[in-house]
Scaffold this motif. Structure first.
Motif, mmCIF file in Angstrom:
data_model
loop_
_atom_site.group_PDB
_atom_site.id
_atom_site.type_symbol
_atom_site.label_atom_id
_atom_site.label_comp_id
_atom_site.label_asym_id
_atom_site.label_seq_id
_atom_site.Cartn_x
_atom_site.Cartn_y
_atom_site.Cartn_z
ATOM 1 N N LEU A 18 11.547 -9.734 3.312
ATOM 2 C CA LEU A 18 12.251 -9.287 2.357
ATOM 3 C C LEU A 18 12.544 -7.693 2.443
ATOM 4 C CD1 LEU A 18 13.156 -9.586 -0.614
ATOM 5 C CD2 LEU A 18 10.930 -9.142 -1.310
ATOM 6 N N ALA A 19 11.781 -7.002 3.039
ATOM 7 C CA ALA A 19 11.969 -5.739 3.396
ATOM 8 C C ALA A 19 12.899 -5.328 4.063
ATOM 9 C CB ALA A 19 10.636 -5.004 3.852
ATOM 10 N N GLU A 20 13.061 -6.249 5.110
ATOM 11 C CA GLU A 20 14.418 -5.894 6.061
ATOM 12 C C GLU A 20 15.579 -6.565 5.440
ATOM 13 O OE1 GLU A 20 12.996 -8.454 9.278
ATOM 14 O OE2 GLU A 20 11.353 -7.308 9.877
ATOM 15 N N GLU A 21 15.546 -7.436 4.574
ATOM 16 C CA GLU A 21 16.834 -7.946 3.951
ATOM 17 C C GLU A 21 17.235 -6.783 3.005
ATOM 18 O OE1 GLU A 21 17.758 -10.771 -0.044
ATOM 19 O OE2 GLU A 21 16.200 -11.024 1.170
ATOM 20 N N LEU A 22 16.270 -6.063 2.179
ATOM 21 C CA LEU A 22 16.748 -4.849 1.351
ATOM 22 C C LEU A 22 16.996 -3.577 1.947
ATOM 23 C CD1 LEU A 22 14.395 -5.769 -1.694
ATOM 24 C CD2 LEU A 22 16.671 -6.562 -1.398
ATOM 25 N N GLY A 23 16.736 -3.432 3.211
ATOM 26 C CA GLY A 23 16.834 -2.132 3.931
ATOM 27 C C GLY A 23 15.763 -1.253 3.635
ATOM 28 N N ALA A 24 14.493 -1.770 3.019
ATOM 29 C CA ALA A 24 13.468 -0.914 2.622
ATOM 30 C C ALA A 24 12.578 -0.838 3.853
ATOM 31 C CB ALA A 24 12.684 -1.636 1.398
ATOM 32 N N THR A 25 11.786 0.509 3.928
ATOM 33 C CA THR A 25 10.824 0.425 4.685
ATOM 34 C C THR A 25 9.354 -0.435 4.701
ATOM 35 O OG1 THR A 25 11.551 2.859 5.018
ATOM 36 C CG2 THR A 25 9.287 2.520 6.008
ATOM 37 N N TRP A 26 8.937 -0.930 5.661
ATOM 38 C CA TRP A 26 7.638 -1.684 5.481
ATOM 39 C C TRP A 26 6.573 -0.828 5.982
ATOM 40 C CZ3 TRP A 26 6.154 -6.464 3.472
ATOM 41 C CH2 TRP A 26 4.828 -7.007 4.049
ATOM 42 N N HIS A 27 5.451 -0.759 5.332
ATOM 43 C CA HIS A 27 4.267 0.089 5.543
ATOM 44 C C HIS A 27 2.765 -0.835 5.382
ATOM 45 C CE1 HIS A 27 1.569 3.314 5.632
ATOM 46 N NE2 HIS A 27 2.581 4.419 6.001
ATOM 47 N N SER A 28 2.155 -0.586 6.401
ATOM 48 C CA SER A 28 0.753 -1.117 6.394
ATOM 49 C C SER A 28 0.133 -1.008 5.013
ATOM 50 C CB SER A 28 0.089 -0.667 7.355
ATOM 51 O OG SER A 28 -1.412 -1.255 7.328
ATOM 52 N N LYS A 44 5.862 -11.626 3.702
ATOM 53 C CA LYS A 44 6.866 -10.570 2.651
ATOM 54 C C LYS A 44 7.779 -9.763 3.571
ATOM 55 C CE LYS A 44 5.380 -12.435 -1.082
ATOM 56 N NZ LYS A 44 5.862 -13.517 -2.097
ATOM 57 N N ARG A 45 7.222 -9.528 4.639
ATOM 58 C CA ARG A 45 7.943 -8.611 5.556
ATOM 59 C C ARG A 45 9.695 -8.634 5.520
ATOM 60 N NH1 ARG A 45 5.752 -5.078 10.477
ATOM 61 N NH2 ARG A 45 7.639 -3.659 10.794
ATOM 62 N N ALA A 59 17.387 3.606 -4.464
ATOM 63 C CA ALA A 59 16.039 4.348 -4.341
ATOM 64 C C ALA A 59 15.649 4.344 -3.083
ATOM 65 C CB ALA A 59 14.941 3.637 -5.140
ATOM 66 N N ASP A 60 15.112 5.241 -2.168
ATOM 67 C CA ASP A 60 14.531 5.454 -0.897
ATOM 68 C C ASP A 60 13.220 4.537 -1.069
ATOM 69 O OD1 ASP A 60 13.486 5.860 1.521
ATOM 70 O OD2 ASP A 60 13.645 8.140 1.361
ATOM 71 N N LEU A 61 13.323 3.331 -0.741
ATOM 72 C CA LEU A 61 12.221 2.304 -0.950
ATOM 73 C C LEU A 61 11.287 2.015 0.279
ATOM 74 C CD1 LEU A 61 10.993 0.620 -3.232
ATOM 75 C CD2 LEU A 61 12.538 -1.209 -2.438
ATOM 76 N N THR A 62 10.053 2.195 -0.010
ATOM 77 C CA THR A 62 8.868 1.804 0.974
ATOM 78 C C THR A 62 8.237 0.259 0.165
ATOM 79 O OG1 THR A 62 8.712 3.865 1.958
ATOM 80 C CG2 THR A 62 6.810 2.399 2.401
ATOM 81 N N VAL A 63 7.809 -0.417 0.921
ATOM 82 C CA VAL A 63 7.226 -1.748 0.296
ATOM 83 C C VAL A 63 6.065 -1.968 1.083
ATOM 84 C CG1 VAL A 63 9.363 -2.406 -1.209
ATOM 85 C CG2 VAL A 63 8.863 -3.545 1.391
ATOM 86 N N THR A 64 5.300 -2.819 0.764
ATOM 87 C CA THR A 64 3.850 -3.460 1.420
ATOM 88 C C THR A 64 3.499 -4.485 0.384
ATOM 89 O OG1 THR A 64 1.977 -2.641 2.554
ATOM 90 C CG2 THR A 64 2.010 -2.176 0.157
ATOM 91 N N ASP A 65 2.723 -5.478 1.379
ATOM 92 C CA ASP A 65 2.143 -6.513 0.775
ATOM 93 C C ASP A 65 1.027 -6.981 1.667
ATOM 94 O OD1 ASP A 65 2.892 -8.663 -1.779
ATOM 95 O OD2 ASP A 65 1.697 -9.527 -0.047
ATOM 96 N N ILE A 66 0.091 -7.599 1.167
ATOM 97 C CA ILE A 66 -1.205 -8.116 2.067
ATOM 98 C C ILE A 66 -0.697 -9.414 2.484
ATOM 99 C CG2 ILE A 66 -3.052 -7.161 0.426
ATOM 100 C CD1 ILE A 66 -3.252 -9.996 -0.625
ATOM 101 N N ASP A 67 0.382 -9.911 2.355
ATOM 102 C CA ASP A 67 1.013 -11.215 2.976
ATOM 103 C C ASP A 67 1.985 -10.712 3.829
ATOM 104 O OD1 ASP A 67 1.768 -13.485 3.866
ATOM 105 O OD2 ASP A 67 2.435 -14.186 1.867
ATOM 106 N N PRO A 68 2.001 -10.648 5.318
ATOM 107 C CA PRO A 68 2.960 -10.325 6.216
ATOM 108 C C PRO A 68 4.165 -11.246 6.167
ATOM 109 C CG PRO A 68 0.970 -11.394 7.481
ATOM 110 C CD PRO A 68 0.635 -11.035 5.824
#
Length: 342
Positions: free
Chosen positions: A207-217, A204-205, A193-202
């Protein structure tokens, strides 16, 4: 109008904290639901949460076709309260005694703020508990199964929208990278999937990098254009106001109580956005735990029940389209038929 069968409010003799146990229905079988150990402005806010969550559990079990009813336990922690290990154990022993007094009317599992290890402590006092650690005969962490059930729902939504259940290249926006969210993020990555993720806890970022997902505010995540929005954090995300910000075709996620009010489902429908009832999407964890520990199915049978969420969602979407109604209404009608109230 109050439609719960039982509501118990106790002050824990050891902890001094307010314990709310709500049994919504035992029409299909003994009630079950998680223990939420969370901070609330006051105990009445915990009561409100217990009432909403327990009624949602009734719908969850009914929609899944399980012989169980809905319940919930909430321990309302005052803001800023932190429990050291002895104090936490006191809380859990207080909760266990309240549950044990119901003599099997209600069984408890983990929820926000609690874990299988906590269920082990409760299990020292009462047998009416599930999701204990595997070495104690329980099914352990329910998060992987909740994530698997959510993935099954997303396959159904993709097929309904695009005629293909394949998630390869589908734009998915995942809000919340807690236990369930992380498992789900890994599953979606495996499906390309073309995955974008976010979390109120920075924190967690990475994990986004590990998975190749886009981090968003998290502040602007709702206005990001996407195919399917996946709420996987705490509830109340979808309100009359936030609905106007959405740029998605569908919403399907494991967070409980996503709608601020029931009317929001109609607002989403009028905007042409599919909202799949959260109590259907999030059912995988409790389906696995209940069928394994309380109904004594084997792992293969339990997994089949979890993956059947795809069929349930497909049927709800088909019914909603045929009857020109919302999936929320279709889900509610299905649950009420099984409860024998319509």
């Amino acid at each position: 109008m109050l439609d719960h069968e039982q509501i118990l409010i106790r002050r824990g003799p050891r902890s001094g904290l307010p314990i709310v146990l709500a049994v919504h229905s035992t029409a299909l079988g003994p009630a079950a639901g998680g223990l939420r150990l969370w901070h609330y402005p006051g105990w009445r806010d915990g009561l409100t949460d217990a009432l909403r969550l327990s009624s949602a559990m009734t719908l969850k079990f009914a929609a899944a076709g399980l012989p169980s009813g809905g319940g919930k336990t909430v321990v309302a922690l005052p803001p800023g309260t932190e429990l050291d290990p002895p104090s936490r154990r006191d809380v859990l022993r207080d909760v266990a005694e309240v549950i044990n007094a119901l003599d099997g009317t209600y069984a408890v599992g983990p929820d926000v703020g609690t874990s299988p290890a906590d269920m082990a402590v409760i299990g020292e006092t009462t047998p009416h508990v599930f999701c204990k650690p595997p070495h104690l005969g329980g099914s352990g962490d329910s998060s992987p199964h909740t994530a698997q059930g959510t993935l099954a729902a997303l396959h159904a939504v993709s097929h309904h929208l695009y005629g293909d259940r394949d998630l390869d290249g589908r734009r998915m926006t995942l809000i919340g990278l807690g236990h369930v969210g992380e498992h789900l993020a890994r599953l979606l990555t495996a499906e390309n999937a073309d995955l974008t993720v976010t979390d109120i806890d920075p924190a967690k970022r990475p994990l986004a990098e590990e998975l190749g997902a886009t981090w968003h505010s998290s502040a602007t995540i709702l206005s990001k254009e996407t195919d399917i929005l996946i709420p996987a954090a705490l509830g109340g995300l979808l309100t009359a106001q936030t609905t106007h910000d959405l740029r998605c075709r569908a919403i399907a996620g494991p967070a409980n109580n996503q709608l601020d009010t029931p009317e929001v489902a109609g607002l989403l429908h009028r905007r042409g956005i599919l909202w799949i009832p959260d109590y259907v999407v999030s059912a995988g964890g409790v389906i696995n735990a209940i069928t394994t520990e309380l109904h004594h199915l084997d792992a293969t049978q339990s997994s089949t029940r979890v993956n059947a969420i795809e069929t349930i969602v497909t049927d709800l979407l088909t019914t909603a389209a045929t009857q020109d109604t919302t999936p929320a209404q279709a889900g509610h009608d299905l649950a009420q038929r099984r409860l024998g109230t319509t």
